[in-house]
Structures are given as C-alpha cells and as structure tokens.
Design a protein around this motif. Structure first.
Motif, PDB file in Angstrom:
ATOM      1  N   LEU A  12     -19.511  -8.830 -57.925  1.00 13.96           N
ATOM      2  CA  LEU A  12     -18.150  -8.489 -57.530  1.00 13.96           C
ATOM      3  C   LEU A  12     -17.408  -9.661 -56.904  1.00 13.96           C
ATOM      4  CD1 LEU A  12     -18.636  -4.889 -56.106  1.00 13.96           C
ATOM      5  CD2 LEU A  12     -17.622  -5.553 -58.281  1.00 13.96           C
ATOM      6  N   TYR A  13     -18.125 -10.703 -56.549  1.00 13.05           N
ATOM      7  CA  TYR A  13     -17.456 -11.855 -55.965  1.00 13.05           C
ATOM      8  C   TYR A  13     -18.007 -13.152 -56.555  1.00 13.05           C
ATOM      9  CZ  TYR A  13     -21.653 -11.540 -52.987  1.00 13.05           C
ATOM     10  OH  TYR A  13     -22.946 -11.436 -52.530  1.00 13.05           O
ATOM     11  N   ILE A  14     -17.218 -14.196 -56.451  1.00 11.47           N
ATOM     12  CA  ILE A  14     -17.647 -15.524 -56.897  1.00 11.47           C
ATOM     13  C   ILE A  14     -18.380 -16.231 -55.766  1.00 11.47           C
ATOM     14  CG2 ILE A  14     -16.844 -17.764 -57.744  1.00 11.47           C
ATOM     15  CD1 ILE A  14     -14.397 -16.254 -58.913  1.00 11.47           C
ATOM     16  N   LYS A  15     -17.799 -16.149 -54.580  1.00 12.14           N
ATOM     17  CA  LYS A  15     -18.428 -16.668 -53.366  1.00 12.14           C
ATOM     18  C   LYS A  15     -18.452 -15.547 -52.339  1.00 12.14           C
ATOM     19  CE  LYS A  15     -18.005 -20.228 -49.778  1.00 12.14           C
ATOM     20  NZ  LYS A  15     -17.233 -21.407 -49.273  1.00 12.14           N
ATOM     21  N   ASP A  16     -19.575 -15.358 -51.671  1.00 17.12           N
ATOM     22  CA  ASP A  16     -19.723 -14.283 -50.698  1.00 17.12           C
ATOM     23  C   ASP A  16     -18.696 -14.446 -49.575  1.00 17.12           C
ATOM     24  OD1 ASP A  16     -20.486 -12.293 -48.972  1.00 17.12           O
ATOM     25  OD2 ASP A  16     -22.550 -13.005 -48.707  1.00 17.12           O
ATOM     26  N   TYR A  59      -8.973 -17.157 -55.133  1.00 15.83           N
ATOM     27  CA  TYR A  59      -9.648 -17.052 -56.426  1.00 15.83           C
ATOM     28  C   TYR A  59     -11.039 -17.687 -56.401  1.00 15.83           C
ATOM     29  CZ  TYR A  59      -5.657 -15.132 -58.970  1.00 15.83           C
ATOM     30  OH  TYR A  59      -4.668 -14.295 -59.443  1.00 15.83           O
ATOM     31  N   ARG A  60     -11.325 -18.493 -55.412  1.00 14.69           N
ATOM     32  CA  ARG A  60     -12.672 -19.044 -55.286  1.00 14.69           C
ATOM     33  C   ARG A  60     -13.658 -17.998 -54.772  1.00 14.69           C
ATOM     34  NH1 ARG A  60      -9.962 -24.061 -53.947  1.00 14.69           N
ATOM     35  NH2 ARG A  60      -9.985 -23.631 -51.707  1.00 14.69           N
ATOM     36  N   TYR A  61     -13.112 -16.885 -54.252  1.00 16.31           N
ATOM     37  CA  TYR A  61     -13.955 -15.803 -53.746  1.00 16.31           C
ATOM     38  C   TYR A  61     -13.967 -14.602 -54.693  1.00 16.31           C
ATOM     39  CZ  TYR A  61     -14.379 -18.172 -49.258  1.00 16.31           C
ATOM     40  OH  TYR A  61     -14.693 -19.090 -48.274  1.00 16.31           O
ATOM     41  N   PHE A  62     -12.814 -14.286 -55.260  1.00 21.28           N
ATOM     42  CA  PHE A  62     -12.711 -13.112 -56.137  1.00 21.28           C
ATOM     43  C   PHE A  62     -11.993 -13.472 -57.434  1.00 21.28           C
ATOM     44  CE2 PHE A  62     -13.077 -11.298 -51.874  1.00 21.28           C
ATOM     45  CZ  PHE A  62     -14.094 -10.356 -52.072  1.00 21.28           C
TER      46      PHE A  62
END
Length: 224
Positions: A12-16, A59-62
């Motif tokens: 669900l995420y790219i980075k926690d 966008y680096r997170y989601f």
C-alpha cells in the motif's frame, strides 16, 4: 503503548510513512484534510500545501490517493482489532466477551494518545464517510487478492468466531459479523445525514442497536 505500531500491507505504500517525520505528517494531515474537504476533492497537491512540502515528496510514500485511503482504512481496522482483542482477552464468558467486542466495534471513538500522529476521532469520521470508496472500484478483485483487505476480513472473522462461541448452531455468523462492522458505519452516517431513517440518535446509539440485534438473533440475554 507509546510504541504501538499497526501492521499495514507493504504493497500500500512505496516508503513506510511510519519511518520518518515527513511520513507521519503525511498521514496526520491527510486524515485532517480528507475530513475537511472530502476524498473526492483531496489531492496530493493540496496536502503538500498543508504540510509545506512538495507534491513529489508525497508520491515517494504513496503511489496515489487511492492507496493512501486504503492505508488509512487498514490502519483503522488494525487499531480496532487491537482494541477489541485487548478488551476481550481476559473475558471467559462467551456472552460477555461478545457483548464487549460489539461495544468496542460500534461505540463512538475517543482519541487514543498511544499514537500521537493519528487523531482517531477524525479518522473514525473519515472511515464513516469515505470507507466505501476504498473498495467500490473496478480493481477490487485484484486488490483483494493482493491482500489489501486482510486486516478488515480478519477482524470480521474474529467477531464471527465470538458469535459461534455463543451459538454454534447459528448458520450465518460471518454475515452477522460483517453487518455489525458495515452497519455501524452506516448507522453513524444516517444519524448525521439522514436522521429520519434511523432510530439511532443522541440517546439510542448504534452500540445499543447492534447489541440488541445480535442477542435477539442468537436468543441470548445480555449479561445473562
């Protein structure tokens, strides 16, 4: 309690977001902004303006706002599961255990200081108003296969097991359990927006309604 961490599907995420101050700010202020303007009008650009950060940093997170909503919903159901398990763990009587579980899952939410960057009261209101948008999508079957709803389904099955412990002859425990979770959201929504089509109000709570519904259905007396 201060170190409480809710497990969320890593897809669900790219980075926690739990791994950094920026990530926690994204979670915190996305809840507040979605509650304020609604999910349909929510954008990462607007969120970036709120937290004084570039849209690209979010966008680096989601990947997109749909994944963010799924993240928030999963966090919420994981938190509810934790509270239900914690509150019922020491109860041996199956009727009292089910009664407590229904209370936890349907009562109005109060803020929990164990997670400082999440306002659970606002998040609960967000879930009431927006949760259906996380699964009423064309991609639902694939997203279900990807495990995006595993926490939500696990919570329903936990409640179903408690229902079966009270009456193992009742033929529809999972349907009843899922109706408690979905129905409580709906009753709070009706109470706020369509009060003429619900009996729930400032005196009669969804907890009162669903406790009565379940134990009438199972032919068991509460506290008895």
């Amino acid at each position: 309690m201060k170190s409480l961490k809710i497990g969320v599907n890593e897809k669900l995420y790219i980075k926690d977001p739990e791994s950094s101050t920026l990530g926690k700010n994204i979670v915190q202020h996305s809840i507040l902004l979605i509650d304020e303007i609604g999910f349909d009008h929510f954008t990462f650009k607007k969120l970036g303006e709120k937290i004084n950060s570039n849209e690209s940093s979010i966008y680096r997170y989601f990947e997109n706002k749909h994944k963010l909503l799924l993240y928030l919903a999963t966090w919420y159901w994981g938190w509810m599961e934790y509270r239900m398990v914690f509150a019922t763990n020491g109860i041996s009587d199956p009727v009292k255990k089910l009664e407590k579980a229904v209370e936890i899952l349907t009562k109005s939410i109060e803020e929990d200081t164990s997670v400082t960057h999440v306002n659970e009261v606002v998040l609960s209101r967000l879930i009431i108003n927006e949760y259906s948008k996380s699964y009423l999508v064309k991609e639902i079957n694939q997203e279900n296969k990807d495990g995006y709803f595993v926490v939500y389904k696990r919570l329903i099955n936990r409640l179903s097991d408690m229902i079966k412990a009270v009456d193992d002859h009742y033929p529809y425990p999972i349907s009843l359990a899922s109706n408690v979770l979905e129905g409580s959201l709906h009753q709070y929504f009706l109470q706020e927006h369509f009060p003429t089509i619900t009996n729930c109000n400032h005196k009669i709570t969804p907890t009162t309604f669903f406790t009565d519904l379940i134990f009438r259905t199972l032919n068991k007396k509460v506290n008895g």
